[in-house]
Design an enzyme around this catalytic site. Structure first.
Site, PDB file in Angstrom:
ATOM      1  N   ASP A  14      11.862  -0.359 -34.158  1.00  0.00           N
ATOM      2  CA  ASP A  14      12.623  -0.911 -33.503  1.00  0.00           C
ATOM      3  C   ASP A  14      14.151   0.843 -32.668  1.00  0.00           C
ATOM      4  O   ASP A  14      14.476   0.874 -33.721  1.00  0.00           O
ATOM      5  CB  ASP A  14      13.267  -2.097 -33.100  1.00  0.00           C
ATOM      6  CG  ASP A  14      13.534  -1.972 -31.584  1.00  0.00           C
ATOM      7  OD1 ASP A  14      13.533  -1.458 -30.269  1.00  0.00           O
ATOM      8  OD2 ASP A  14      14.950  -2.528 -31.836  1.00  0.00           O
ATOM      9  N   ASP A  16      16.691   0.621 -29.804  1.00  0.00           N
ATOM     10  CA  ASP A  16      17.481  -0.216 -29.243  1.00  0.00           C
ATOM     11  C   ASP A  16      17.693  -1.421 -30.095  1.00  0.00           C
ATOM     12  O   ASP A  16      17.677  -2.491 -30.050  1.00  0.00           O
ATOM     13  CB  ASP A  16      17.954  -0.486 -27.671  1.00  0.00           C
ATOM     14  CG  ASP A  16      17.920   0.267 -26.862  1.00  0.00           C
ATOM     15  OD1 ASP A  16      18.624   1.448 -27.467  1.00  0.00           O
ATOM     16  OD2 ASP A  16      16.364   1.176 -26.038  1.00  0.00           O
ATOM     17  N   THR A 109       9.766   1.943 -29.517  1.00  0.00           N
ATOM     18  CA  THR A 109      10.285   1.285 -28.623  1.00  0.00           C
ATOM     19  C   THR A 109      10.322   0.905 -27.212  1.00  0.00           C
ATOM     20  O   THR A 109       9.057   1.304 -26.581  1.00  0.00           O
ATOM     21  CB  THR A 109      11.628   2.873 -28.988  1.00  0.00           C
ATOM     22  OG1 THR A 109      12.877   2.153 -27.507  1.00  0.00           O
ATOM     23  CG2 THR A 109      10.677   4.441 -28.158  1.00  0.00           C
ATOM     24  N   SER A 110      10.855   0.230 -26.866  1.00  0.00           N
ATOM     25  CA  SER A 110      10.479   0.142 -25.026  1.00  0.00           C
ATOM     26  C   SER A 110      11.001   1.583 -23.817  1.00  0.00           C
ATOM     27  O   SER A 110      10.888   0.928 -23.247  1.00  0.00           O
ATOM     28  CB  SER A 110      10.604  -0.846 -24.463  1.00  0.00           C
ATOM     29  OG  SER A 110      10.704  -2.707 -25.266  1.00  0.00           O
ATOM     30  N   LYS A 141       6.540  -5.382 -25.123  1.00  0.00           N
ATOM     31  CA  LYS A 141       6.853  -6.771 -26.242  1.00  0.00           C
ATOM     32  C   LYS A 141       7.584  -7.869 -24.966  1.00  0.00           C
ATOM     33  O   LYS A 141       7.963  -7.231 -24.202  1.00  0.00           O
ATOM     34  CB  LYS A 141       8.322  -6.534 -27.142  1.00  0.00           C
ATOM     35  CG  LYS A 141       8.355  -4.505 -27.703  1.00  0.00           C
ATOM     36  CD  LYS A 141       9.177  -4.406 -28.549  1.00  0.00           C
ATOM     37  CE  LYS A 141       8.837  -2.794 -29.447  1.00  0.00           C
ATOM     38  NZ  LYS A 141      10.147  -2.287 -30.153  1.00  0.00           N
ATOM     39  N   ASP A 166      15.508  -6.566 -33.563  1.00  0.00           N
ATOM     40  CA  ASP A 166      16.754  -7.005 -33.328  1.00  0.00           C
ATOM     41  C   ASP A 166      16.753  -8.181 -32.079  1.00  0.00           C
ATOM     42  O   ASP A 166      17.258  -8.627 -32.238  1.00  0.00           O
ATOM     43  CB  ASP A 166      17.672  -6.130 -32.868  1.00  0.00           C
ATOM     44  CG  ASP A 166      18.033  -5.580 -31.487  1.00  0.00           C
ATOM     45  OD1 ASP A 166      18.324  -6.173 -30.360  1.00  0.00           O
ATOM     46  OD2 ASP A 166      16.668  -4.830 -30.877  1.00  0.00           O
TER      47      ASP A 166
END
Length: 217
Positions: A14, A16, A109-110, A141, A166
């Site tokens: 991931d 962030d 990643t989003s 996600k 995270d």
């Protein structure tokens, strides 16, 4: 921290909260959005971490048309891409990516590509060659689609991958993909990942004949 050794084929990482600390931007943007919509900013932030913006909006304003969420999401992505003040690397991120360079790994990643590029650049990190971003998935996600696509791009079974995450949404997505999940940072500890470290300085990588050895602690 007890020392742990894991053997995997690849890492799915991931961005962030895992590679970069972008909490300052996320909080600025989502607090403002919450206040515009008469919502509790703290409640909004509990939902927002790890998800694409439109999915956060859908969870918080379930009756609102998806078209409005998608339009607001585009505007907020542009705002977040312009705002990199306070974006820094998670301790150990640059060293981890440097060591990982020869071994199978992917960014999952989003964020979309412009946002991911802006944040990684602001933190002094390179964009991994293999990546799954918002443009590549149809579901945010905690849906596992992103991690499944990351594993497929590397030609690896998700069950043989280590996911670094995270957030609640990200940890749930990694678990749903069938991967082992390593939680990074204080936020992750609350969501029962398979393993947990305070930051990436506690993660050491070595190549093996058939994959990657990951030492924690």
């Amino acid at each position: 921290m007890p020392r742990t050794e894991l053997h995997v084929k690849a890492l799915l990482i991931d961005m962030d909260g895992t590679l970069v600390n972008s909490d300052a931007v996320v909080e600025r943007v989502w607090r403002a959005w919450a206040l515009r919509h008469g919502l509790d900013p703290e409640q909004v932030l509990r939902v927002a971490h790890g998800r694409q913006g439109y999915a956060t909006m859908a969870a918080l304003l379930p009756e609102r048309p998806v078209e409005i969420n998608l339009a607001e999401n585009e505007a907020m992505l542009a705002e977040e891409t312009r705002d990199t003040e306070g974006v820094v690397e998670i301790p150990g991120a640059a060293a981890l990516l440097a060591v990982l360079a020869p071994y199978p790994h992917a960014l999952v990643t989003s964020a979309d590509v412009p946002l991911a590029t802006a944040r990684l650049t602001a933190a002094g990190l390179a964009l991994p060659a293999v990546r799954v971003t918002a443009e590549d998935v149809g579901a945010s996600k905690p849906d596992p689609e992103g991690f499944l696509k990351g594993a497929a791009a590397l030609g690896v079974d998700p069950a043989e991958c280590l996911v670094l995450e995270d957030s609640a949404a990200g940890i749930a997505a990694g678990r749903a993909a069938g991967a082992t999940v390593l939680g990074i940072g204080p936020r992750a500890a609350a969501y029962a990942p398979d393993h947990h470290v305070t930051d990436l300085r506690a993660v050491r990588i070595e190549g093996t004949a058939d994959g990657v050895r990951v030492r924690l602690g």
